[in-house]
Design a protein around this motif. Structure first.
Motif, PDB file in Angstrom:
ATOM      1  N   TYR A  75       0.870  -1.176   0.000  1.00  0.00           N
ATOM      2  CA  TYR A  75       0.000   0.000   0.000  1.00  0.00           C
ATOM      3  C   TYR A  75       0.902   1.219   0.000  1.00  0.00           C
ATOM      4  CZ  TYR A  75      -4.032   2.797   1.802  1.00  0.00           C
ATOM      5  OH  TYR A  75      -5.046   3.701   1.991  1.00  0.00           O
ATOM      6  N   GLN A  76       0.866   2.009  -1.047  1.00  0.00           N
ATOM      7  CA  GLN A  76       1.881   3.068  -1.167  1.00  0.00           C
ATOM      8  C   GLN A  76       1.307   4.410  -1.616  1.00  0.00           C
ATOM      9  OE1 GLN A  76       4.347   0.021  -3.675  1.00  0.00           O
ATOM     10  NE2 GLN A  76       5.746   1.640  -3.042  1.00  0.00           N
ATOM     11  N   GLY A  77       1.980   5.456  -1.186  1.00  0.00           N
ATOM     12  CA  GLY A  77       1.601   6.799  -1.605  1.00  0.00           C
ATOM     13  C   GLY A  77       2.411   7.245  -2.808  1.00  0.00           C
ATOM     14  N   ASP A  78       2.169   8.510  -3.220  1.00  0.00           N
ATOM     15  CA  ASP A  78       2.781   8.956  -4.471  1.00  0.00           C
ATOM     16  C   ASP A  78       4.282   9.218  -4.359  1.00  0.00           C
ATOM     17  OD1 ASP A  78       2.327  11.466  -3.084  1.00  0.00           O
ATOM     18  OD2 ASP A  78       0.347  11.505  -4.035  1.00  0.00           O
ATOM     19  N   GLY A  79       4.717   9.795  -3.249  1.00  0.00           N
ATOM     20  CA  GLY A  79       6.155  10.013  -3.085  1.00  0.00           C
ATOM     21  C   GLY A  79       6.872   8.689  -2.993  1.00  0.00           C
ATOM     22  N   ASP A  80       6.248   7.777  -2.272  1.00  0.00           N
ATOM     23  CA  ASP A  80       6.809   6.447  -2.058  1.00  0.00           C
ATOM     24  C   ASP A  80       6.945   5.697  -3.387  1.00  0.00           C
ATOM     25  OD1 ASP A  80       7.275   4.660   0.446  1.00  0.00           O
ATOM     26  OD2 ASP A  80       6.163   3.357  -0.913  1.00  0.00           O
ATOM     27  N   LEU A  81       5.869   5.682  -4.134  1.00  0.00           N
ATOM     28  CA  LEU A  81       5.807   4.822  -5.324  1.00  0.00           C
ATOM     29  C   LEU A  81       6.487   5.426  -6.544  1.00  0.00           C
ATOM     30  CD1 LEU A  81       3.191   2.371  -6.298  1.00  0.00           C
ATOM     31  CD2 LEU A  81       3.505   4.185  -7.984  1.00  0.00           C
ATOM     32  N   LEU A  82       6.419   6.752  -6.657  1.00  0.00           N
ATOM     33  CA  LEU A  82       6.862   7.361  -7.914  1.00  0.00           C
ATOM     34  C   LEU A  82       8.079   8.273  -7.787  1.00  0.00           C
ATOM     35  CD1 LEU A  82       3.700   8.340  -9.980  1.00  0.00           C
ATOM     36  CD2 LEU A  82       5.499   6.749 -10.595  1.00  0.00           C
TER      37      LEU A  82
END
Lengths: 357, 178, 256
Positions: C98-105
């Motif tokens: 489960y990831q957010g935008d900073g984390d994932l991208l």
């Protein structure tokens, strides 16, 4: 009794890990340890294990995190620049108290440095390496046989204390072939059922984490527990070796490849009638402070020999200078080469000869 | 006995193999051995060498600065290693590829036409075995010829194992030189 | 479950896998909705006892307190790598990253792409709220052009920092992923679609079909400096035009 075989250090690490029951290995290529991933890529799929070449050292150490959280015995390996990248994960593993074995076949630094063997990562390895108040057990093998034995032991120590164990070799040890007898598995078993992530079936969920925001002393409590564990390790897990040190007047101190050079120097000096001996730390953390303090009691001079600018030297000073015995007054000399260069046996011999004058 | 040996030459001349082979043979005879190859970028530059220690005693340091024996298979290796050989040491050099004489007079320098003799035995690639055979003749205490021959199948990778018949012949040929 | 009074039917109850405790999310935040949709899917697929949930660094770092399954924290951006390690050991468990935008991208771009490219049989739920919520509203790799944040106080300037990255489109260039869809949770209709997509990405893993990815456009009223009401409108007005909703990839297994 296992038969004697000739094997390359790096491949021995792979085989010993498999002997220890490691079936998961994640890494990113870097010289001079590329024989380890190549060996694991060859062997693990054949025995139901997983070899995965990660997209980076960061990814590799975090795959290790996942596999360890899942309860598996897992290893990664790299060399200095790659180990710097892994420090993030090593800190998280330490915070979450997950066991893992991390191999560092040290090369010349800083920066990209070179690919020759070095001991320049001593500080990084023995002081934790990443952020936060933590330690890793650091094992320093000095021969291919010891690479094998200590790799097996590393997995047991990691599981026993739920922490990262660093096997700190160097480029030469990894490339070197020597005869050895492959070790047997220790047979020790460790119960991970109280914390491993296996699905919350018939029990409350397990959570593997290192973030402890509240209540406020929560993180300090964890740190205190970690520190208590570290004190216990300092008490129980110190390992060292001595060579002709009993009646020695000059004590050479070296680990890993440096210790091999020291041993050669001791042999030459003894033939000349000069009473030289060797003290070789095998655990760099916990450092054998007490043992070295005792060994230095009747010594005229200590000579630290390292393939760096004097890193273990600081631990020797700490051990002797804080001593309440006569060893606090022992003169400590240093002989080291950096950038992948190796102290020369003749240079060490000459240095000790001069002490006699 | 304590011998520090350096084998040196081009990549592809079987330099590392020579070292491995004598190590396995000596190990089977109960001696202590160590083998360190040159590696990485240095190898890719085209030269290869390995340091081998064979000893009755436990090997303190596997690193060799001044070899007691040096086997050089090409000219750059002669330039690189001649100076380092211990006084009184042995230097075997491949005159098929080295058209000059070693300059030192305090060592024993023994020429061998390794490539030419290997060609006569059936394959120029076994030049390393000619030199190794000669070394075993000059320093029989390192390992017996038979031990080295029986180590061939273990030391040579599967894809090159068909060469072992010629390798065996070449070892014997080198051993017959004087 | 049936009420004793035959005329009264239970039409709603909290998902069993959702822990009944106050959460730390701000009013109007989308994480709560998404947690509920995820736990509904876990309940419906009856996989609570074999699910391992990976919480990222970001606002949802404590999500494991709200979901009643085994939980694992991951360093910032490294969730797909941690998921890989977990899944390679437990092939029969359901691993949800489960990831957010900073984390994932941003920090985890490499891990995101390579886990997808390997076709790890994992589920990735990507919550895109176009901002760094937890650290106080900094620019995200998905912040829109001219969007004002703490670190783009004059508005995101694409000439300076690039255009926002579209995750679904990026992953859709890879061979291995079997399911890629973008949804939103800003109104009932979109929430119902998200519910279906979340169930699908989890179910795909249960059926061993392969890497499945859902991006969810979600509100961050606090980070955006808006009321919750205005935030749901902003998704329609600003986000969806740049991040079109819909399915990008839907491979079915041969034997399903």
């Amino acid at each position: 009794m296992a038969e004697t075989v000739l094997m390359k250090g790096n491949e021995v690490i792979g085989e010993a890990a498999i002997i220890a029951g490691c079936r998961y290995y994640f890494a990113y290529p870097i010289t001079p340890q590329n024989e380890i991933p190549a060996y694991m890529a060859l062997r693990l799929p054949r025995i139901g294990g997983t070899f995965l070449q990660a997209e980076s050292e960061l990814a590799a150490i975090n795959m290790v995190f996942g596999a360890s959280a899942a309860g598996a015995r897992v290893m990664t390996s790299s060399a200095s620049p790659g180990i710097s990248l892994k420090q993030e994960g090593i800190s998280y593993l330490s915070g979450a108290e997950l066991p893992a074995v991390v191999v560092n076949m040290v090369r010349g630094g800083p920066g990209l440095g070179n690919i020759a063997g070095s001991q320049g990562d001593y500080f990084q390895a023995t002081r934790g390496g990443g952020h936060g108040d933590y330690r890793t057990i650091v094992l320093a093998p000095a021969s291919v046989q010891e690479l094998a034995d200590l790799t097996v032991e590393a997995f047991d120590l990691a599981d026993q204390y739920r922490m990262v164990v660093v096997l700190l070799g160097d480029g030469y040890l990894g490339q070197m072939s020597e005869s050895l007898k492959l070790p047997e598995p220790s047979g020790k078993e460790f119960d991970k059922s109280s914390w491993a992530l296996t699905g919350a079936s018939g029990r409350a969920p397990h959570i593997v984490y290192s973030l402890r925001l509240s209540p406020e002393p929560a993180l300090e409590e964890v740190n205190l527990r970690l520190q208590a564990k570290y004190r216990e390790i300092e008490k129980n897990e110190v390992r060292f070796d001595t060579y002709r040190s009993k009646d020695a007047e000059y004590l050479l101190v070296g680990f890993g490849t440096s210790a091999r050079i020291c041993k050669a120097a001791v042999n030459i000096l003894r033939r000349e009638g000069i009473k030289a001996g060797l003290f070789r730390p095998i655990t760099l953390w916990p450092f054998p402070s007490l043992a070295i303090e005792r060994a230095a009691g009747s010594i005229k001079k200590v000579l630290a020999v390292e393939m760096n600018a004097g890193q273990m030297l600081e631990d020797i000073r700490l051990a002797l200078w804080t001593s309440t015995s006569s060893s606090r007054n022992v003169v400590i000399d240093f002989c080291g080469r950096t950038g992948g260069m190796i102290p020369d046996v003749d240079e060490i011999v000459e240095r000790v000869r001069n002490y006699e004058k | 006995m304590y011998e520090g040996i350096i084998f040196a030459g081009f990549g592809g001349q079987g330099i590392i193999l020579s070292g491995k082979l004598i190590c396995i043979a000596a190990m089977r005879e109960g001696k202590n051995v160590s083998h360190i190859p040159s590696y990485g970028a240095e190898m890719r530059g085209g030269t290869a060498n390995c340091s081998v220690v064979i000893s009755d005693e436990e090997i303190a340091s596997p690193l060799i600065r001044q070899p007691s024996i040096c086997v050089v298979m090409n000219k750059p290796s002669l330039f690189k290693f001649e100076e380092s050989v211990q006084a009184g040491g042995l230097l075997i050099y491949n005159t098929s590829l080295i058209d000059l004489k070693p300059s030192r007079d305090d060592i024993r320098a023994v020429p061998v036409q390794a490539n030419d003799l290997a060609q006569e035995e059936g394959n120029v690639r076994s030049a390393n075995m000619i030199a190794l055979g000669l070394l075993l003749r000059l320093k029989p205490e390192l390992a017996a010829l038979d031990s080295v021959i029986s180590a061939l199948d273990e030391a040579v990778s599967a894809r090159n194992r068909s060469l072992n018949i010629i390798n065996t012949k070449s070892l014997k040929r080198g051993f017959s030189l004087s | 479950m049936r009420n004793e009074d035959a005329d009264v039917k239970l039409v709603y109850s909290m998902p069993e896998s959702l822990v009944d405790r106050p959460n730390h999310y701000c009013p109007g935040c989308g994480h709560g909705i998404i947690h509920k949709l995820l736990t509904q899917a876990i309940d419906e697929l009856e996989i609570r006892e074999k699910t391992i949930f990976i919480a990222p660094v970001g606002c949802s770092v404590l999500a494991y307190f709200y979901i009643d399954v085994d939980g694992c924290e991951a360093a910032h951006g490294r969730a797909p790598a941690v998921a890989t390690g977990l899944k390679r050991v437990h092939k029969d468990k359901v691993i949800i990253s489960y990831q957010g935008d900073g984390d994932l991208l941003a920090i985890g771009t490499a891990e995101t792409i390579h886990a997808a490219n390997r076709g790890e049989n994992i589920t990735v739920i990507f919550v895109n709220n176009a901002i760094y919520g937890m650290t106080g509203g900094q620019m995200a790799p998905t912040s829109l052009a001219s969007q004002k944040t703490k670190t783009s106080p004059y508005g995101r300037d694409p000439a300076d920092v690039g255009q926002p990255i579209r995750a679904c489109e990026l992953l859709n260039t890879l061979e291995a992923p079997v399911f890629i869809e973008r949804c939103a949770v800003n109104n009932v209709k979109n929430i119902l679609k998200t519910r279906k997509a979340i169930k699908k990405v989890v179910q795909n893993q249960v059926l061993n079909i392969g890497y499945s990815f859902v991006e969810i456009l979600s509100m961050c009223p606090t980070g955006w400096g808006m009321t919750p009401q205005r935030a749901v409108e902003w998704i329609d007005e600003a986000m969806i035009p740049y991040y079109p909703l819909g399915n990008f990839r839907k491979k079915e297994s041969d034997h399903v």
